[in-house]
Design an enzyme around this catalytic site. Structure first.
Site, PDB file in Angstrom:
ATOM      1  N   LYS A  87      -2.255  -1.000  -6.570  1.00 45.94           N
ATOM      2  CA  LYS A  87      -3.056  -0.440  -5.473  1.00 45.94           C
ATOM      3  C   LYS A  87      -2.582   0.964  -5.133  1.00 45.94           C
ATOM      4  O   LYS A  87      -1.449   1.344  -5.398  1.00 45.94           O
ATOM      5  CB  LYS A  87      -2.942  -1.328  -4.223  1.00 45.94           C
ATOM      6  CG  LYS A  87      -3.467  -2.731  -4.420  1.00 45.94           C
ATOM      7  CD  LYS A  87      -4.952  -2.729  -4.625  1.00 45.94           C
ATOM      8  CE  LYS A  87      -5.475  -4.140  -4.784  1.00 45.94           C
ATOM      9  NZ  LYS A  87      -6.841  -4.180  -5.237  1.00 45.94           N
ATOM     10  N   CYS A  88      -3.469   1.708  -4.494  1.00 41.76           N
ATOM     11  CA  CYS A  88      -3.225   3.075  -4.051  1.00 41.76           C
ATOM     12  C   CYS A  88      -1.914   3.116  -3.256  1.00 41.76           C
ATOM     13  O   CYS A  88      -1.690   2.242  -2.425  1.00 41.76           O
ATOM     14  CB  CYS A  88      -4.388   3.520  -3.180  1.00 41.76           C
ATOM     15  SG  CYS A  88      -4.279   5.209  -2.590  1.00 41.76           S
ATOM     16  N   PRO A  89      -1.046   4.060  -3.526  1.00 40.93           N
ATOM     17  CA  PRO A  89      -1.169   5.246  -4.383  1.00 40.93           C
ATOM     18  C   PRO A  89      -0.564   5.082  -5.769  1.00 40.93           C
ATOM     19  O   PRO A  89      -0.431   6.060  -6.505  1.00 40.93           O
ATOM     20  CB  PRO A  89      -0.393   6.297  -3.599  1.00 40.93           C
ATOM     21  CG  PRO A  89       0.769   5.519  -3.033  1.00 40.93           C
ATOM     22  CD  PRO A  89       0.161   4.152  -2.675  1.00 40.93           C
TER      23      PRO A  89
END
Length: 83
Positions: free
Chosen positions: A18-20
């Site tokens: 998941k981000c980042p």
């Protein structure tokens, strides 16, 4: 992830992150490649469709392809002159 380092067929599998993390790991991987090298990135992170193009623009890389794949996206990035 394939064993090669710079061919257009190399795929960096970032699915499940998941981000980042997809952008951070992409940046680190590209730092190891010579200018002009191409790398496919595969991710399931829905924000990657925003983050990866922005990253390429900010760091001088070229986004050569953006494709939907089962459960996510795949991007072809050509490394620019930026470190």
């Amino acid at each position: 992830m394939t064993a090669g380092a710079s061919g257009a067929g190399d795929v960096y599998d970032l699915k499940g992150l998941k981000c980042p993390l997809p952008v951070l790991r992409t940046r680190k991987r590209l730092e190891q490649l010579p200018t002009g090298a191409s790398l496919w990135i595969e991710t399931t992170d829905p924000l990657a469709v925003i983050d990866i193009p922005h990253f390429c623009n900010e760091y001088g890389h070229t986004l050569e392809a953006d494709e939907r794949i089962d459960g996510g996206h795949r991007f072809l990035i050509r490394k620019g002159n930026a470190p």
